[in-house]
Design a protein around this motif. Sequence first.
Motif, mmCIF file in Angstrom:
data_model
loop_
_atom_site.group_PDB
_atom_site.id
_atom_site.type_symbol
_atom_site.label_atom_id
_atom_site.label_comp_id
_atom_site.label_asym_id
_atom_site.label_seq_id
_atom_site.Cartn_x
_atom_site.Cartn_y
_atom_site.Cartn_z
ATOM 1 N N ASP A 124 106.870 -22.183 53.070
ATOM 2 C CA ASP A 124 106.802 -21.531 51.650
ATOM 3 C C ASP A 124 107.348 -20.000 51.252
ATOM 4 O OD1 ASP A 124 105.035 -19.580 53.210
ATOM 5 O OD2 ASP A 124 103.688 -20.124 52.135
ATOM 6 N N ASP A 127 113.409 -20.590 49.227
ATOM 7 C CA ASP A 127 113.329 -20.755 47.896
ATOM 8 C C ASP A 127 112.964 -22.349 47.921
ATOM 9 O OD1 ASP A 127 115.922 -22.582 46.747
ATOM 10 O OD2 ASP A 127 116.355 -21.537 49.021
ATOM 11 N N GLU A 128 112.604 -22.466 46.655
ATOM 12 C CA GLU A 128 111.503 -24.073 45.793
ATOM 13 C C GLU A 128 112.876 -24.524 45.692
ATOM 14 O OE1 GLU A 128 110.485 -25.484 41.843
ATOM 15 O OE2 GLU A 128 109.745 -23.317 42.335
ATOM 16 N N GLN A 129 114.325 -24.885 44.992
ATOM 17 C CA GLN A 129 115.390 -26.034 45.471
ATOM 18 C C GLN A 129 115.520 -26.342 46.808
ATOM 19 O OE1 GLN A 129 116.087 -27.251 42.763
ATOM 20 N NE2 GLN A 129 117.511 -28.868 45.014
ATOM 21 N N ARG A 131 113.148 -26.537 49.474
ATOM 22 C CA ARG A 131 112.475 -26.590 50.258
ATOM 23 C C ARG A 131 112.159 -28.468 49.042
ATOM 24 N NH1 ARG A 131 107.280 -23.761 49.404
ATOM 25 N NH2 ARG A 131 106.010 -25.845 50.110
ATOM 26 N N ASP A 165 100.444 -27.847 48.326
ATOM 27 C CA ASP A 165 101.555 -26.476 48.360
ATOM 28 C C ASP A 165 101.506 -25.577 46.475
ATOM 29 O OD1 ASP A 165 104.297 -25.141 49.392
ATOM 30 O OD2 ASP A 165 104.178 -25.653 47.051
ATOM 31 N N THR A 167 103.337 -24.615 44.628
ATOM 32 C CA THR A 167 104.618 -25.544 43.442
ATOM 33 C C THR A 167 104.398 -27.041 43.609
ATOM 34 O OG1 THR A 167 105.554 -23.581 44.473
ATOM 35 C CG2 THR A 167 106.919 -25.593 43.435
ATOM 36 N N ILE A 170 107.474 -29.169 44.975
ATOM 37 C CA ILE A 170 107.375 -29.386 45.929
ATOM 38 C C ILE A 170 105.962 -30.694 46.483
ATOM 39 C CG2 ILE A 170 106.438 -28.789 48.723
ATOM 40 C CD1 ILE A 170 109.122 -27.412 46.596
#
Length: 276
Positions: A124, A127-129, A131, A165, A167, A170
């Motif tokens: 976590d 960065d989001e992209q 993951r 999670d 997000t 994700i």
Amino acid sequence: LHALEDESGDVRDNAAGALGNISRRVTVKEAIEALVPGLIAALKRGDAESLPGVCTALAWVTRQTKDADLLRPGVEPLNVVLAQPAAPGQTRAAQAAVAIGSAVGDQRLTELGLSRLLKVLADDGADEQTRVSAAWAFEEAALHFVRDPTPLRPTIALLCEVLRDKTARIRVNAVGSLGTVLARLGDEAALNQGAPSLLATLKDEDAKVRHGAVFALGWVAQNVEDKALLSPAIAALTGALKDDDAKVRAEAAKALEEIGTPEAKAALAAPRRARE
């Protein structure tokens, strides 16, 4: 393949991308026998610009051949790349490791590739992209590149954790990955371990996650021979028939149709009788 050695990084990058597209479709034995050694040679060079595309191409062309001797020279350079976690293209290299490890019977390499993808997915702090890409790559590897699904079993526990999670993107990807793993394994032990977490996501606050969950359950139902193992899912799917989101309701109905047991058919018939 020659363009992978061009002095321009952009040219090398574009050449690798083109090879990735070609590798998804090539079926001619002679073309495969020319492509694989060229891709492995490029992998050994470790060029940062072309590495992701080269690994993608290598993963996909691996699906087109059963010649383990042709693929085996790729094992060592993949180990070298994966030994450098900070190097670029790790997600794609992990995917290629799954493909080649599975094709040549190197379970350690297969497990290394899967664990690397899951490590990125569960981080976590990343960065989001990155993951999201790792989640997508894991699902693709589980669906297309793992020939014997046995190495997928240890991934269930971590995927269940990622379903919580914070997000939503994700969680959406993790739902798809878990559904693919359960569908590939398709046995009672896998379903007992993973299905409760998958069913819990039917109450997720995000409609895309809920839609992903019912879609995944339908995919599992298509691939599990003993439909009785899916009985615990029927009550949750029946509840999803009343979801606020129309897409969730539609997929829940499809999943119940896939299960197809008398209990599932009764659950589908109940709302119809109520409308009548």
